[in-house]
Enzyme design. Structure first.
Site, PDB file in Angstrom:
ATOM      1  N   LYS A   9      17.990  -2.038 -25.242  1.00  0.00           N
ATOM      2  CA  LYS A   9      17.658  -0.464 -25.673  1.00  0.00           C
ATOM      3  C   LYS A   9      18.797  -0.016 -27.015  1.00  0.00           C
ATOM      4  CE  LYS A   9      15.649   1.583 -21.762  1.00  0.00           C
ATOM      5  NZ  LYS A   9      15.497   2.350 -20.722  1.00  0.00           N
ATOM      6  N   ASP A  46      12.796   8.193 -22.857  1.00  0.00           N
ATOM      7  CA  ASP A  46      13.605   8.432 -21.551  1.00  0.00           C
ATOM      8  C   ASP A  46      13.796   9.902 -21.124  1.00  0.00           C
ATOM      9  OD1 ASP A  46      13.523   5.888 -20.641  1.00  0.00           O
ATOM     10  OD2 ASP A  46      15.381   5.322 -21.713  1.00  0.00           O
TER      11      ASP A  46
HETATM   12  P1  NAP Z   1      23.795   1.447 -15.894  1.00  0.00           P
HETATM   13  O1  NAP Z   1      23.938   1.752 -17.617  1.00  0.00           O
HETATM   14  O2  NAP Z   1      24.377   0.296 -15.442  1.00  0.00           O
HETATM   15  O3  NAP Z   1      24.722   2.817 -15.381  1.00  0.00           O
HETATM   16  C1  NAP Z   1      25.074   2.766 -14.077  1.00  0.00           C
HETATM   17  C2  NAP Z   1      25.701   3.913 -13.491  1.00  0.00           C
HETATM   18  O4  NAP Z   1      25.858   4.006 -12.262  1.00  0.00           O
HETATM   19  C3  NAP Z   1      27.039   4.242 -14.243  1.00  0.00           C
HETATM   20  O5  NAP Z   1      27.583   5.522 -14.185  1.00  0.00           O
HETATM   21  C4  NAP Z   1      27.961   3.499 -13.187  1.00  0.00           C
HETATM   22  O6  NAP Z   1      29.260   3.859 -13.084  1.00  0.00           O
HETATM   23  C5  NAP Z   1      27.225   4.039 -11.759  1.00  0.00           C
HETATM   24  N1  NAP Z   1      27.508   3.213 -10.671  1.00  0.00           N
HETATM   25  C6  NAP Z   1      27.044   1.994 -10.457  1.00  0.00           C
HETATM   26  N2  NAP Z   1      27.533   1.541  -9.156  1.00  0.00           N
HETATM   27  C7  NAP Z   1      28.488   2.434  -8.671  1.00  0.00           C
HETATM   28  C8  NAP Z   1      29.200   2.487  -7.603  1.00  0.00           C
HETATM   29  N3  NAP Z   1      29.264   1.701  -6.723  1.00  0.00           N
HETATM   30  N4  NAP Z   1      29.786   3.758  -7.307  1.00  0.00           N
HETATM   31  C9  NAP Z   1      29.991   4.627  -8.399  1.00  0.00           C
HETATM   32  N5  NAP Z   1      29.091   4.484  -9.412  1.00  0.00           N
HETATM   33  C10 NAP Z   1      28.429   3.525  -9.553  1.00  0.00           C
HETATM   34  O7  NAP Z   1      22.321   1.714 -15.196  1.00  0.00           O
HETATM   35  P2  NAP Z   1      21.219   2.768 -16.027  1.00  0.00           P
HETATM   36  O8  NAP Z   1      20.307   2.060 -16.883  1.00  0.00           O
HETATM   37  O9  NAP Z   1      21.827   4.153 -16.281  1.00  0.00           O
HETATM   38  O10 NAP Z   1      20.495   3.114 -14.568  1.00  0.00           O
HETATM   39  C11 NAP Z   1      21.023   3.590 -13.488  1.00  0.00           C
HETATM   40  C12 NAP Z   1      19.904   3.850 -12.196  1.00  0.00           C
HETATM   41  O11 NAP Z   1      18.995   4.743 -12.894  1.00  0.00           O
HETATM   42  C13 NAP Z   1      19.493   2.706 -12.074  1.00  0.00           C
HETATM   43  O12 NAP Z   1      19.116   2.650 -10.778  1.00  0.00           O
HETATM   44  C14 NAP Z   1      17.868   2.533 -12.680  1.00  0.00           C
HETATM   45  O13 NAP Z   1      16.868   1.784 -11.998  1.00  0.00           O
HETATM   46  C15 NAP Z   1      17.601   4.093 -12.759  1.00  0.00           C
HETATM   47  N6  NAP Z   1      16.819   4.477 -13.863  1.00  0.00           N
HETATM   48  C16 NAP Z   1      15.587   5.054 -13.561  1.00  0.00           C
HETATM   49  C17 NAP Z   1      14.645   5.619 -14.700  1.00  0.00           C
HETATM   50  C18 NAP Z   1      13.592   6.310 -14.277  1.00  0.00           C
HETATM   51  O14 NAP Z   1      12.840   6.426 -14.867  1.00  0.00           O
HETATM   52  N7  NAP Z   1      13.511   7.045 -13.029  1.00  0.00           N
HETATM   53  C19 NAP Z   1      15.104   5.169 -15.848  1.00  0.00           C
HETATM   54  C20 NAP Z   1      16.282   4.422 -16.076  1.00  0.00           C
HETATM   55  C21 NAP Z   1      17.178   4.045 -15.142  1.00  0.00           C
HETATM   56  P3  NAP Z   1      30.445   3.005 -14.031  1.00  0.00           P
HETATM   57  O15 NAP Z   1      30.330   4.031 -15.400  1.00  0.00           O
HETATM   58  O16 NAP Z   1      31.879   3.418 -13.538  1.00  0.00           O
HETATM   59  O17 NAP Z   1      30.096   1.669 -14.211  1.00  0.00           O
END
Ligand code: NAP
Length: 294
Positions: free
Chosen positions: A75, A111
């Site tokens: 992205k 998004d």
């Molecule tokens: P990403 O860029 O990998 O970011 C992950 C986030 O989660 C970061 O803030 C990370 O913190 C935090 N995190 C991960 N493991 C953690 C833990 N054990 N303890 C505390 N914080 C933790 O992922 P993303 O693309 O933003 O996606 C995040 C979630 O949103 C996913 O589950 C995805 O499926 C969902 N999502 C949903 C939609 C929708 O349409 N509903 C769209 C996009 C994403 P750090 O920065 O410290 O690593």
């Protein structure tokens, strides 16, 4: 032999670039939308290796795709191969929808808009004058924070495991949209106060996502207060522990399926110019849920 005329020489193409793409429900959603509207469009998944990203984008431009979606992990990387990224997509730092217009590729991010549309529909309110806590500062957090600020939030408190990322996100919003973002650590004593004073709490982390369904980014359920609106962008499971905890404290709890749905609907609207009626959207959403449960 039966002749299948669903794809002919006149069929125009849409697609999805990413890696992996096998899990995606976008092909089913978009092909069903085209079927519903009687549009001669075909949406195909395209699994692309990193070293081939540029050449694939050039090829899609050359073979006259109508447009395509972009998913993890491209992205951000895709932006340098797009002719014109919208101002909003640049602020959000990512593009998930590309449309070809008069030979040029335009990059959009749906998004943030998908989140806002889903939130407003389910919560019955927007962000104007609201105090918001956002947990997480990853890829999905940035479009959401930008959109919430644009919608007129009074304050956004961001807490993330890696503070550097929340500081960077705060800078993007404070310097480009409105100076309303404050950053917290999970250890900050004032964090609980930020939760208490907030109207809306949003989880943008992946904590609680299947298979880790017994985890929540907020362990102390006293952080929730009755009357708050609590949104989790995680959609698998549809009700996370974070949401169940919030609900047990009297909050209005909303899951991330609506966001997933509307970012797709927004992409389709950008490509085709179609605006779905509320009734159509309700019917399409019902079918969309059944695709996910398959
Ligand atoms: P990403 O860029 O990998 O970011 C992950 C986030 O989660 C970061 O803030 C990370 O913190 C935090 N995190 C991960 N493991 C953690 C833990 N054990 N303890 C505390 N914080 C933790 O992922 P993303 O693309 O933003 O996606 C995040 C979630 O949103 C996913 O589950 C995805 O499926 C969902 N999502 C949903 C939609 C929708 O349409 N509903 C769209 C996009 C994403 P750090 O920065 O410290 O690593």
């Amino acid at each position: 032999m039966n002749i299948d005329s669903s794809v002919t020489g006149k069929t125009r193409l849409l697609g999805l670039i990413g890696n992996p793409v096998e899990h995606s429900v976008s092909p089913q959603l978009h092909n069903s939308l085209s079927l519903l509207l009687g549009l001669d469009l075909l949406y195909v998944p395209l699994k692309v290796d990193k070293e081939n990203l540029e050449v694939v984008v050039k090829a899609l431009k050359a073979v006259d795709f109508v447009g395509f979606n972009v998913t993890i992990p491209y992205k951000r990387d895709i932006m340098k191969f797009i002719d014109d990224n919208t101002k909003e997509a640049i602020l959000m730092g990512s593009v998930n929808t590309v449309k070809k217009i008069e030979g040029r590729l335009y990059g959009y991010n749906t998004d943030g808009e998908g989140f806002l549309r889903a939130f407003k529909e389910a919560a019955g309110t927007g962000f104007k004058g609201k105090k918001v806590v956002m947990i997480g500062a990853g890829g999905a957090a940035r479009p959401i924070a930008v959109k919430i600020a644009m919608d007129g939030a009074e304050k956004i408190s961001i807490v993330n495991r890696t503070t550097q990322k929340s500081v960077e996100l705060a800078e993007v919003v404070n310097e480009n949209v409105a100076e309303i973002v404050q950053v917290y650590n999970f250890e900050d004593k004032t964090l609980k106060m930020a939760f208490e004073e907030s109207d809306i709490i949003i989880n943008t982390t992946s904590v609680g996502m299947s298979p880790d369904i017994d985890k929540s980014p907020i362990e102390n359920i006293d952080y929730f207060r009755s009357g708050q609106i609590v949104y989790d962008i995680v959609y698998n499971p549809s009700k996370t522990k974070f949401l169940a905890d919030a609900e047990s404290r009297g909050c209005k709890a909303i899951g991330g399926l609506g966001m997933l749905f509307y970012q797709g609907i927004n992409s389709y609207e950008i490509w085709t110019g179609v605006k779905f009626s509320e009734k159509d959207l309700k019917d399409i959403y019902k079918s969309f849920i059944t695709i996910l449960n398959k």
